[in-house]
Each structure stands twice: as C-alpha cells, then as structure tokens.
Design a protein around this motif. Sequence first.
Motif, PDB file in Angstrom:
ATOM      1  N   ARG A  28      18.766  14.554 -63.440  1.00 32.41           N
ATOM      2  CA  ARG A  28      19.453  13.906 -64.388  1.00 32.41           C
ATOM      3  C   ARG A  28      19.744  12.396 -64.114  1.00 32.41           C
ATOM      4  O   ARG A  28      21.067  13.362 -64.026  1.00 32.41           O
ATOM      5  CB  ARG A  28      19.721  15.453 -65.472  1.00 32.41           C
ATOM      6  CG  ARG A  28      18.263  15.906 -65.669  1.00 32.41           C
ATOM      7  CD  ARG A  28      19.268  16.674 -66.845  1.00 32.41           C
ATOM      8  NE  ARG A  28      17.882  18.070 -66.799  1.00 32.41           N
ATOM      9  CZ  ARG A  28      17.989  19.082 -68.501  1.00 32.41           C
ATOM     10  NH1 ARG A  28      19.643  19.544 -68.857  1.00 32.41           N
ATOM     11  NH2 ARG A  28      17.866  20.437 -68.388  1.00 32.41           N
TER      12      ARG A  28
ATOM     13  N   GLY B 170      23.178  10.679 -63.907  1.00 35.87           N
ATOM     14  CA  GLY B 170      24.616  11.131 -63.761  1.00 35.87           C
ATOM     15  C   GLY B 170      24.342   9.912 -62.498  1.00 35.87           C
ATOM     16  O   GLY B 170      24.413   8.946 -61.714  1.00 35.87           O
ATOM     17  N   LYS B 171      26.014   9.821 -61.869  1.00 35.80           N
ATOM     18  CA  LYS B 171      26.489   9.213 -60.925  1.00 35.80           C
ATOM     19  C   LYS B 171      26.031   9.900 -59.989  1.00 35.80           C
ATOM     20  O   LYS B 171      25.736   8.900 -58.871  1.00 35.80           O
ATOM     21  CB  LYS B 171      28.295   9.542 -61.231  1.00 35.80           C
ATOM     22  CG  LYS B 171      29.056   8.511 -60.028  1.00 35.80           C
ATOM     23  CD  LYS B 171      30.599   9.020 -59.771  1.00 35.80           C
ATOM     24  CE  LYS B 171      30.759   7.826 -58.582  1.00 35.80           C
ATOM     25  NZ  LYS B 171      31.072   6.785 -59.497  1.00 35.80           N
ATOM     26  N   ARG B 172      25.900  11.077 -59.533  1.00 33.86           N
ATOM     27  CA  ARG B 172      25.179  11.042 -58.055  1.00 33.86           C
ATOM     28  C   ARG B 172      23.889  10.579 -58.118  1.00 33.86           C
ATOM     29  O   ARG B 172      22.972  10.104 -56.716  1.00 33.86           O
ATOM     30  CB  ARG B 172      24.686  12.497 -57.964  1.00 33.86           C
ATOM     31  CG  ARG B 172      25.585  13.533 -57.594  1.00 33.86           C
ATOM     32  CD  ARG B 172      25.925  15.076 -57.396  1.00 33.86           C
ATOM     33  NE  ARG B 172      24.436  15.588 -56.726  1.00 33.86           N
ATOM     34  CZ  ARG B 172      24.447  15.908 -55.848  1.00 33.86           C
ATOM     35  NH1 ARG B 172      25.093  15.362 -55.315  1.00 33.86           N
ATOM     36  NH2 ARG B 172      23.157  16.189 -55.416  1.00 33.86           N
ATOM     37  N   ARG B 173      22.882  10.638 -59.460  1.00 33.14           N
ATOM     38  CA  ARG B 173      21.394   9.871 -59.684  1.00 33.14           C
ATOM     39  C   ARG B 173      21.567   8.976 -59.031  1.00 33.14           C
ATOM     40  O   ARG B 173      21.198   7.702 -58.111  1.00 33.14           O
ATOM     41  CB  ARG B 173      20.684  10.047 -60.985  1.00 33.14           C
ATOM     42  CG  ARG B 173      19.388   9.883 -60.399  1.00 33.14           C
ATOM     43  CD  ARG B 173      19.145   9.872 -61.526  1.00 33.14           C
ATOM     44  NE  ARG B 173      19.025   9.032 -62.815  1.00 33.14           N
ATOM     45  CZ  ARG B 173      18.497   9.124 -63.731  1.00 33.14           C
ATOM     46  NH1 ARG B 173      17.315  10.374 -64.191  1.00 33.14           N
ATOM     47  NH2 ARG B 173      18.890   8.137 -64.875  1.00 33.14           N
TER      48      ARG B 173
END
Length: 354
Positions: A151, A153-156
């Motif tokens: 979803r 977010g920063k990681r994506r």
Amino acid sequence: MTSAPDLRAYLRTLDAETLAELILEEAARDARLRRELELRALAQGKVGPVLDTLQRLLDSGTQADLTPLARRMVDGLEGASGAELRRALGLYARACASHPPDPVRLADWILGVAFNRPDWSGIDLTAFAGALGEPGLAHLRSIVDRVRTERAGKRRDIARRLAEQIAEITGDVETLLAILATKPPTPEVNLRIIRVLRAAGRHGEAIAHAARTIVPADRPRAGVLALRRAEFRRNPCAATYSALRAAAEPVGRWPDEQAAALELLTAREPAEAIPVYRLHVEELIERKDSACYREAALALRELRGLHRRADTADEFTEYLAELVETHKRKTRLLVELRNARIAMPRRRAATIGA
C-alpha cells in the motif's frame, strides 16, 4: 649476527601517504585493528581526512582490498553531513568495483540502506552496477517488485525509485517508460521520456511525444505547423507524418503539406518512405470515397516502386494481400486497383469485377 632494524626510525622516514597505506593494508587483514582505527577517527570527528586518505589510495590504484574498510566507514557515519555521506557512498562503490563483494550480500546491504536509513537522501545504483552484476540486480529487482505492491507509503515510494534505476541500468525501456508515465507530467519528466526513447532508437516516438508535450498549448497554430514540418524533415516517419497532419488540417494546409511530405520521402531512402506511404494509403481508404480509392491505388503504385527500390518486393505482396483481405467488401477499391495495373493476390483476383 645482524641486529634487528629500527622499525620506529624507518617508519618516521616514510611520508604520510605511504604510512597510511601500510596501516590500511594491515587493517584489512586485522578486524580488531580496523575497527579501532575507525572508532578513533569517528570519535575525533575526522571523517573528512579519513575519506581523503581512502580516496587517495583508490586514486593511486592500490591493489589492497579496501572494500571492507570503506563499507565500515559508511556504516559508521552517524550524524555526518549529507555531503560526507554521499562521498563515503561513492568511495565504497569505487572500492566495490575494484574488489567486488558477494553480489547478493551487496544487494541486501543496499536495500537496508535504502529502506532503513531515512536520514540518507538516496543511493545511486549506477555506481554499484558493475559490482552487483546480473545476480545482484536480479535479487534487487525481486525485493523491489514485491515492495512496490504494498500500500501507499514511504517504502513503496523508495521501491519505485529503485525500480526506476534498475530499469535504466538493465535497459528495460518499457518498465522505465511505465514508471515515468505514473509521474506528474512536468517538463522534466517529459524530457526524460524523450531522452529514454531516443536512447532506445525510437526516434519517431520521441519526436511525437515532444510534439504533444513540449509545445505550449497557446502557441499559434502557424508556429506549431512550422515545428511539425521541421520535425518531419529531420526524421520522416509515420509518427512525425501524423503529427504534421494534425497540425496542418485545422488551418487548411494539409493538401499542400502532404504533397510536400510525400515528395520529400520519394527523394530519400525507400525504407524511410514505406511506413508513411502505407499510412497515406490507409488514410485514403478510410474516407470511403471513389476519388480517394483512385488516389489510394495510385499511392499503392508508388509504394510498390519503393519496395522494389528497397529490394523488399515480397513485403509489398504480403502487405497488399492483407490490405485486400481487410477491405474485400469495397468493390470499387478493388476496381481502382485493377485500373492502376496492380497485380492482385491470386486468391482475390477472381473477386474483381464480380
């Protein structure tokens, strides 16, 4: 019996650079010494001088494996400036290029830095591409692609940036273009897309994209037409031909522009003209008018000549067969083809005049 040499006196005769290289070579073999030197350097806040020494050794072409030292230097940089971080990363990448570590472990380290060091602005995969090789890049891609499905977010977001770099490094043009297409269409993004298309040899698409995005919407139509004409002359192809038509038709200039474009093509290499002539023929047929059918038949004669000049007569025969099959219900078109003395495919010859 010869007495032992006075090492202290000898070491004092060495210049600082030679002495530093000797110590670093020994530290590469002795983990305890290496860590002790790193802690002392960091505790005294002398990151810059240590990086200076590391860079001089790399510049000198030393055969010593500096990769572990450079890696520990990067890992130990807490609270350093952004410039120092970037410099340390660059030196580590250079050390990896000289003495590549295990590519999968290097990939895991890069992922750890990217996802777990929010104080770092990013990492340039291009500098590590050689050390990563195909195994490291494949491992990176597998993790990054999985994170990209998470979803928002920063990681994506980080994964998307890494995926963009991986696609650029590996020459995956379609993936790179797909990623760029998800970004807001800023001038910078549009220019990047154009550069990617040009680098891939897709010059027609690059010009067409530039025509759609770079020219301001409020530019006078005459100016747009002049730009499209210049683009077509630089790179005559189906894409620039279509762009020229789109600019010329609203101002009633298409007949003249079309005639000039086709004349230009016939004077150039046949291979450049063939795709445009095919598009011209199909446009005429789409108008479903007897006069246009007649003009299409004459254009097909020109196309046949271009194929002969290009030594691709068989391709024209296949193209003509497909064209007749597609428009087999247009009896008038078939009659015009016969009148133009175009040899029909055998399976269709019996239908003419039916």
